[in-house]
Motif scaffolding. Structure first.
Motif, mmCIF file in Angstrom:
data_model
loop_
_atom_site.group_PDB
_atom_site.id
_atom_site.type_symbol
_atom_site.label_atom_id
_atom_site.label_comp_id
_atom_site.label_asym_id
_atom_site.label_seq_id
_atom_site.Cartn_x
_atom_site.Cartn_y
_atom_site.Cartn_z
ATOM 1 N N ALA A 18 0.831 -1.205 0.000
ATOM 2 C CA ALA A 18 0.000 0.000 0.000
ATOM 3 C C ALA A 18 0.870 1.260 0.000
ATOM 4 O O ALA A 18 0.511 2.273 -0.639
ATOM 5 C CB ALA A 18 -0.929 -0.002 1.211
ATOM 6 N N GLU A 19 2.009 1.222 0.677
ATOM 7 C CA GLU A 19 2.942 2.361 0.646
ATOM 8 C C GLU A 19 3.455 2.588 -0.769
ATOM 9 O O GLU A 19 3.558 3.726 -1.242
ATOM 10 C CB GLU A 19 4.120 2.100 1.590
ATOM 11 C CG GLU A 19 3.779 2.194 3.069
ATOM 12 C CD GLU A 19 5.004 1.924 3.930
ATOM 13 O OE1 GLU A 19 6.140 2.001 3.402
ATOM 14 O OE2 GLU A 19 4.836 1.637 5.127
ATOM 15 N N TRP A 20 3.814 1.501 -1.452
ATOM 16 C CA TRP A 20 4.283 1.617 -2.830
ATOM 17 C C TRP A 20 3.189 2.190 -3.730
ATOM 18 O O TRP A 20 3.461 2.999 -4.610
ATOM 19 C CB TRP A 20 4.731 0.257 -3.345
ATOM 20 C CG TRP A 20 6.007 -0.240 -2.724
ATOM 21 C CD1 TRP A 20 6.839 0.445 -1.884
ATOM 22 C CD2 TRP A 20 6.601 -1.524 -2.903
ATOM 23 N NE1 TRP A 20 7.908 -0.338 -1.533
ATOM 24 C CE2 TRP A 20 7.795 -1.537 -2.138
ATOM 25 C CE3 TRP A 20 6.239 -2.653 -3.626
ATOM 26 C CZ2 TRP A 20 8.625 -2.667 -2.091
ATOM 27 C CZ3 TRP A 20 7.063 -3.773 -3.580
ATOM 28 C CH2 TRP A 20 8.246 -3.778 -2.820
ATOM 29 N N GLU A 21 1.952 1.753 -3.509
ATOM 30 C CA GLU A 21 0.839 2.273 -4.312
ATOM 31 C C GLU A 21 0.655 3.764 -4.079
ATOM 32 O O GLU A 21 0.352 4.521 -5.016
ATOM 33 C CB GLU A 21 -0.438 1.505 -3.982
ATOM 34 C CG GLU A 21 -0.414 0.060 -4.463
ATOM 35 C CD GLU A 21 -1.641 -0.739 -4.079
ATOM 36 O OE1 GLU A 21 -1.836 -1.838 -4.616
ATOM 37 O OE2 GLU A 21 -2.410 -0.265 -3.211
ATOM 38 N N ALA A 22 0.853 4.206 -2.851
ATOM 39 C CA ALA A 22 0.745 5.635 -2.543
ATOM 40 C C ALA A 22 1.821 6.435 -3.263
ATOM 41 O O ALA A 22 1.583 7.551 -3.741
ATOM 42 C CB ALA A 22 0.823 5.856 -1.034
ATOM 43 N N ILE A 23 3.036 5.863 -3.369
ATOM 44 C CA ILE A 23 4.113 6.530 -4.102
ATOM 45 C C ILE A 23 3.741 6.663 -5.571
ATOM 46 O O ILE A 23 3.954 7.699 -6.198
ATOM 47 C CB ILE A 23 5.426 5.745 -3.930
ATOM 48 C CG1 ILE A 23 5.914 5.841 -2.473
ATOM 49 C CG2 ILE A 23 6.495 6.251 -4.881
ATOM 50 C CD1 ILE A 23 7.072 4.919 -2.152
ATOM 51 N N ALA A 24 3.188 5.589 -6.140
ATOM 52 C CA ALA A 24 2.763 5.629 -7.541
ATOM 53 C C ALA A 24 1.664 6.667 -7.743
ATOM 54 O O ALA A 24 1.699 7.455 -8.701
ATOM 55 C CB ALA A 24 2.276 4.247 -7.976
ATOM 56 N N LEU A 25 0.690 6.699 -6.850
ATOM 57 C CA LEU A 25 -0.422 7.645 -6.950
ATOM 58 C C LEU A 25 0.070 9.083 -6.888
ATOM 59 O O LEU A 25 -0.429 9.969 -7.605
ATOM 60 C CB LEU A 25 -1.432 7.374 -5.829
ATOM 61 C CG LEU A 25 -2.647 8.299 -5.754
ATOM 62 C CD1 LEU A 25 -3.465 8.227 -7.037
ATOM 63 C CD2 LEU A 25 -3.501 7.949 -4.540
#
Length: 215
Positions: A18-25
Motif C-alpha cells: 500500500a505504501e508503494w501504491e501511494a508513491i505511484a499515486l
C-alpha cells in the motif's frame, strides 16, 4: 529426505505494498485511454494507471518509478521492461491491484519472449506484484502467469495468489501463496537474494569477501 521448513511471514506486507501504491499515486493518474496500451518505447513512473495495462508489439518500457495498475497487466510479443539507469541499485515495483476486484482481476500475464532488464547496476530488480487473492480463497484464478521464454531480472510476488511458471521461463525469484511449474521452467535464485530459510543452493551458504582486525 529433508524435513519441511517452518512457516514464516511473507517478506512484503500488504501495508508495504500500500505504501508503494501511494508513491505511484503521488506521481499522477492515467485514466484514459482504457485499456491503456503501450506499443512503442516509453518512460513511465511513478504513476497510477486506472485501468488494465497492455504492453505489446516489441514495446520497450523504461520504468523510472513504481507503477500501480488498477486492473490487469499483460505483456506479450517480445515486449520488454527495463529499469531506468538513474535508479542505480534501487528496485521498483509494477503492481496489478484492483481493490474492487481481487478475485478475477489484479492479474499479471507475461508471454512471448518478454524480457526484463535491471538498471545496469547489479542488485536492481523489477518486482511484479499481484494483489489477486483467488488462491487463498480456494479459487483457481492465476495471480501471475509467466510463460514462453520470458526471462530476466524480475521477482514475482503474489502473497495471496497463485503463480504459474511454464515453457522455459527463467526468472530470479518467486514469493506466492502457491506456485506451479511445468514445461522446462527454471527458477534460478540470484546470489543477492540470500535467505536464512535456505540451507542449499546459492542462498544457503555465505562467503567472506574480506576481513580485518579491530580493537
Amino acid at each position: 529426505g529433508q524435513p519441511d521448513k517452518p512457516t514464516t511471514t511473507m517478506p512484503l506486507s500488504d501495508a508495504k505494498i500500500a505504501e508503494w501504491e501511494a508513491i505511484a499515486l503521488a506521481g499522477g493518474v492515467i485514466s484514459s485511454p482504457c485499456p491503456y496500451t503501450i506499443s512503442s518505447s516509453v518512460v513511465l513512473g511513478p504513476k497510477k494507471i486506472n485501468c488494465d495495462l497492455a504492453i505489446t508489439n516489441s514495446a520497450q518500457v523504461t520504468l523510472a518509478g513504481t507503477v500501480w495498475v488498477n486492473g490487469n497487466i499483460t505483456m506479450s510479443n517480445s515486449s520488454s521492461i527495463k529499469l531506468d539507469p538513474a535508479l542505480g541499485s534501487n528496485s521498483v515495483a509494477l503492481i496489478a491491484d484492483n481493490p474492487g476486484n481481487r478475485t478475477t482481476s489484479s492479474i499479471i500475464t507475461i508471454s512471448n519472449s518478454a524480457v526484463f532488464t535491471n538498471s545496469g547496476t547489479n542488485g536492481s530488480f523489477l518486482f511484479l506484484v499481484s494483489g489477486n487473492t483467488s488462491a487463498q480463497g480456494g479459487g483457481q484464478t492465476m495471480a501471475i502467469n509467466i510463460a514462453n521464454s520470458a526471462s530476466g531480472a524480475v521477482a514475482l510476488y503474489a502473497n495471496h495468489g497463485r503463480v504459474h511458471i511454464a515453457n522455459s521461463a527463467q526468472i530470479k525469484s518467486v514469493t506466492a501463496y502457491s506456485m506451479t511449474m511445468q514445461n522446462s521452467a527454471q527458477l534460478i535464485y540470484d546470489d543477492g537474494l540470500e535467505s536464512a530459510l535456505f540451507d542449499t543452493g546459492p542462498g544457503g551458504s555465505w562467503n567472506i569477501l574480506n576481513w580485518k582486525e579491530t580493537q
